[in-house]
Design a protein around this motif. Sequence first.
Motif, mmCIF file in Angstrom:
data_model
loop_
_atom_site.group_PDB
_atom_site.id
_atom_site.type_symbol
_atom_site.label_atom_id
_atom_site.label_comp_id
_atom_site.label_asym_id
_atom_site.label_seq_id
_atom_site.Cartn_x
_atom_site.Cartn_y
_atom_site.Cartn_z
ATOM 1 N N PHE A 2 0.815 -1.217 0.000
ATOM 2 C CA PHE A 2 0.000 0.000 0.000
ATOM 3 C C PHE A 2 0.850 1.269 0.000
ATOM 4 O O PHE A 2 0.327 2.364 -0.189
ATOM 5 C CB PHE A 2 -0.952 0.006 1.192
ATOM 6 N N SER A 3 2.158 1.131 0.169
ATOM 7 C CA SER A 3 3.055 2.283 0.070
ATOM 8 C C SER A 3 3.440 2.584 -1.371
ATOM 9 O O SER A 3 4.062 3.621 -1.653
ATOM 10 C CB SER A 3 4.326 2.030 0.889
ATOM 11 N N LEU A 4 3.064 1.707 -2.290
ATOM 12 C CA LEU A 4 3.321 1.934 -3.716
ATOM 13 C C LEU A 4 2.331 2.961 -4.261
ATOM 14 O O LEU A 4 1.299 3.229 -3.641
ATOM 15 C CB LEU A 4 3.189 0.618 -4.481
ATOM 16 N N PRO A 5 2.609 3.544 -5.426
ATOM 17 C CA PRO A 5 1.673 4.522 -6.006
ATOM 18 C C PRO A 5 0.281 3.930 -6.193
ATOM 19 O O PRO A 5 0.134 2.741 -6.469
ATOM 20 C CB PRO A 5 2.323 4.874 -7.353
ATOM 21 N N ASP A 6 -0.734 4.757 -6.062
ATOM 22 C CA ASP A 6 -2.114 4.286 -6.178
ATOM 23 C C ASP A 6 -2.405 3.635 -7.522
ATOM 24 O O ASP A 6 -3.243 2.722 -7.618
ATOM 25 C CB ASP A 6 -3.093 5.447 -5.953
ATOM 26 N N ASP A 7 -1.729 4.092 -8.573
ATOM 27 C CA ASP A 7 -1.999 3.528 -9.897
ATOM 28 C C ASP A 7 -1.129 2.313 -10.218
ATOM 29 O O ASP A 7 -1.179 1.779 -11.331
ATOM 30 C CB ASP A 7 -1.847 4.592 -10.986
ATOM 31 N N CYS A 8 -0.349 1.852 -9.262
ATOM 32 C CA CYS A 8 0.449 0.636 -9.454
ATOM 33 C C CYS A 8 -0.514 -0.545 -9.618
ATOM 34 O O CYS A 8 -1.418 -0.750 -8.805
ATOM 35 C CB CYS A 8 1.375 0.409 -8.262
ATOM 36 N N ILE A 9 -0.317 -1.347 -10.677
ATOM 37 C CA ILE A 9 -1.200 -2.475 -10.952
ATOM 38 C C ILE A 9 -0.788 -3.681 -10.108
ATOM 39 O O ILE A 9 0.387 -4.041 -10.045
ATOM 40 C CB ILE A 9 -1.176 -2.855 -12.441
ATOM 41 N N ILE A 10 -1.773 -4.289 -9.459
ATOM 42 C CA ILE A 10 -1.551 -5.478 -8.656
ATOM 43 C C ILE A 10 -1.794 -6.718 -9.507
ATOM 44 O O ILE A 10 -2.870 -6.890 -10.086
ATOM 45 C CB ILE A 10 -2.496 -5.507 -7.430
ATOM 46 N N TRP A 11 -0.791 -7.580 -9.578
ATOM 47 C CA TRP A 11 -0.888 -8.840 -10.314
ATOM 48 C C TRP A 11 -0.675 -9.981 -9.317
ATOM 49 O O TRP A 11 0.443 -10.247 -8.897
ATOM 50 C CB TRP A 11 0.167 -8.908 -11.426
ATOM 51 N N PRO A 12 -1.742 -10.667 -8.888
ATOM 52 C CA PRO A 12 -1.623 -11.697 -7.852
ATOM 53 C C PRO A 12 -1.211 -13.055 -8.413
ATOM 54 O O PRO A 12 -1.231 -13.277 -9.623
ATOM 55 C CB PRO A 12 -3.043 -11.755 -7.296
ATOM 56 N N ALA A 13 -0.877 -13.983 -7.510
ATOM 57 C CA ALA A 13 -0.512 -15.334 -7.930
ATOM 58 C C ALA A 13 -1.740 -16.169 -8.270
ATOM 59 O O ALA A 13 -1.632 -17.142 -9.016
ATOM 60 C CB ALA A 13 0.301 -16.022 -6.837
ATOM 61 N N HIS A 14 -2.895 -15.793 -7.715
ATOM 62 C CA HIS A 14 -4.109 -16.576 -7.942
ATOM 63 C C HIS A 14 -5.324 -15.668 -8.028
ATOM 64 O O HIS A 14 -5.334 -14.560 -7.484
ATOM 65 C CB HIS A 14 -4.374 -17.557 -6.785
ATOM 66 N N ASP A 15 -6.356 -16.164 -8.698
ATOM 67 C CA ASP A 15 -7.693 -15.615 -8.546
ATOM 68 C C ASP A 15 -8.678 -16.714 -8.914
ATOM 69 O O ASP A 15 -8.492 -17.428 -9.899
ATOM 70 C CB ASP A 15 -7.939 -14.391 -9.424
ATOM 71 N N TYR A 16 -9.710 -16.869 -8.104
ATOM 72 C CA TYR A 16 -10.652 -17.956 -8.266
ATOM 73 C C TYR A 16 -11.989 -17.494 -8.838
ATOM 74 O O TYR A 16 -12.940 -18.265 -8.899
ATOM 75 C CB TYR A 16 -10.860 -18.652 -6.914
ATOM 76 N N SER A 17 -12.050 -16.232 -9.280
ATOM 77 C CA SER A 17 -13.303 -15.679 -9.788
ATOM 78 C C SER A 17 -13.150 -15.035 -11.158
ATOM 79 O O SER A 17 -14.007 -14.270 -11.588
ATOM 80 C CB SER A 17 -13.863 -14.651 -8.795
ATOM 81 N N GLY A 18 -12.041 -15.302 -11.839
ATOM 82 C CA GLY A 18 -11.853 -14.788 -13.187
ATOM 83 C C GLY A 18 -11.308 -13.377 -13.274
ATOM 84 O O GLY A 18 -11.200 -12.820 -14.364
ATOM 85 N N THR A 73 -8.396 -10.561 -13.234
ATOM 86 C CA THR A 73 -7.018 -10.654 -13.702
ATOM 87 C C THR A 73 -6.053 -9.708 -13.007
ATOM 88 O O THR A 73 -4.885 -10.033 -12.830
ATOM 89 C CB THR A 73 -6.954 -10.386 -15.215
ATOM 90 N N SER A 74 -6.497 -8.525 -12.637
ATOM 91 C CA SER A 74 -5.591 -7.561 -12.012
ATOM 92 C C SER A 74 -6.409 -6.531 -11.239
ATOM 93 O O SER A 74 -7.628 -6.444 -11.367
ATOM 94 C CB SER A 74 -4.715 -6.861 -13.063
ATOM 95 N N SER A 75 -5.705 -5.753 -10.451
ATOM 96 C CA SER A 75 -6.335 -4.689 -9.676
ATOM 97 C C SER A 75 -5.341 -3.541 -9.586
ATOM 98 O O SER A 75 -4.407 -3.451 -10.381
ATOM 99 C CB SER A 75 -6.734 -5.213 -8.286
ATOM 100 N N SER A 76 -5.505 -2.661 -8.623
ATOM 101 C CA SER A 76 -4.560 -1.575 -8.400
ATOM 102 C C SER A 76 -4.449 -1.321 -6.906
ATOM 103 O O SER A 76 -5.311 -1.743 -6.113
ATOM 104 C CB SER A 76 -5.012 -0.293 -9.108
ATOM 105 N N VAL A 77 -3.407 -0.630 -6.512
ATOM 106 C CA VAL A 77 -3.234 -0.284 -5.106
ATOM 107 C C VAL A 77 -4.420 0.541 -4.617
ATOM 108 O O VAL A 77 -4.977 0.290 -3.543
ATOM 109 C CB VAL A 77 -1.908 0.476 -4.896
ATOM 110 N N ALA A 78 -4.852 1.505 -5.417
ATOM 111 C CA ALA A 78 -5.975 2.356 -5.016
ATOM 112 C C ALA A 78 -7.250 1.545 -4.810
ATOM 113 O O ALA A 78 -7.982 1.751 -3.830
ATOM 114 C CB ALA A 78 -6.211 3.450 -6.052
ATOM 115 N N GLU A 79 -7.528 0.612 -5.724
ATOM 116 C CA GLU A 79 -8.727 -0.225 -5.607
ATOM 117 C C GLU A 79 -8.707 -1.059 -4.342
ATOM 118 O O GLU A 79 -9.708 -1.143 -3.616
ATOM 119 C CB GLU A 79 -8.835 -1.168 -6.809
ATOM 120 N N GLU A 80 -7.576 -1.692 -4.073
ATOM 121 C CA GLU A 80 -7.516 -2.566 -2.905
ATOM 122 C C GLU A 80 -7.547 -1.772 -1.601
ATOM 123 O O GLU A 80 -8.118 -2.218 -0.611
ATOM 124 C CB GLU A 80 -6.281 -3.468 -2.976
ATOM 125 N N LYS A 81 -6.950 -0.598 -1.612
ATOM 126 C CA LYS A 81 -7.048 0.274 -0.437
ATOM 127 C C LYS A 81 -8.504 0.614 -0.135
ATOM 128 O O LYS A 81 -8.923 0.695 1.023
ATOM 129 C CB LYS A 81 -6.270 1.576 -0.670
#
Length: 359
Positions: free
Chosen positions: A167-183, A185-193
């Motif tokens: 969460f210390s990364l820029p808000d527009d940094c794209i989050i790419w996780p190792a897994h997702d079980y609901s289809g 594909t990606s998110s962002s720091v701002a979204e997850e915050k």
Amino acid sequence: MDHDLIFRQLFDADSSTYTYLLADPTSRQAVLIDPVFEQHQRDRALIEELGLTLVATLDTHCHADHVTGAWLMQQALGSKIGISGRYGDMVQGADYLLDHGDVVKFAQRSLEVRATPGHTDGCITYVLDDHSMAFTGDCLLIRGAGRCDFQQGNAHTMYASITEQIFSLPDDCIIWPAHDYSGRTSSSVAEEKAYNPRIGGQADEIDFVGYMENLGLPHPKKIDIAIPANCVCGKPEDGKMPAVAEWGPVRLTYGGVKEIDPQWVAENLGKVNVLDVRGQDEFNAELGHIAGAQLLPLGELEGRVDEISAGQPVVAVCKSGRRSAQATVILKKQGLKEVASLRGGMLRWNAAHLPVEKA
């Protein structure tokens, strides 16, 4: 993503695992994050088709739900293996024992290593040099976070990892996780915050820990197989590379087509059934045909499969390798397992100056 990076997100449906390929477009040097053992041929084909040199495979952690493909890539392409050094003697066979602050370079690009324990002691988040992308493993997921109930997991530790390192990364940094079980594909720091139900919004450490300690998840299905295998970087017990086919040096393309090189076929004509799926006019035209080839046009193939000898592996042939690729699909559906397409077809066969007949 841009002109300064080649990027691909790959997926393994069985474990819902994402694998990430990143490469410098000028030097063609590449790294592969979280490779899956069963997807080795697919990932290797993509790397080779894009003309990349794989310098390293990087695991975000010691996985409990799938076996890493790191050792396979090391054997096939000579790439180095990187994983957290915090696992200590638990992990054997890695070339890079990584820790917080380390940098993994691939030509002009690089990944910063951030230690993000909590799911396991050795979890790592890889952050691209310009802070535009973060590969968070099982630490921060899309609208979730990795479980903390085994492998020295700790929800308090994970809370610190997410809030301080991700969460210390820029808000527009794209989050790419190792897994997702609901289809997703990606998110962002701002979204997850803002929206992560476990740690977003006004949630504090007490909220997060309370949530994580009451997930009630079943034990990972493959944990008893995956963890021992991942402790040796995915090296099989017999120390051998798995083959696509036992009868010859068959390779799998990124498109999922089994192919075999003309030179091997030319040297082993007595061991295979060459099936030419072109038309009669092409069979005896300029490119000619392979001696002993059985002519069975693609459009008639499905209805005449019983005419094909099942005693030997089948090598399907056409002009360029496209129609023969479809022939392998048809033959597989009809129950023929030992089938491959001649790579490059008669064009490549002729380019290699291999013998042809035209009568």
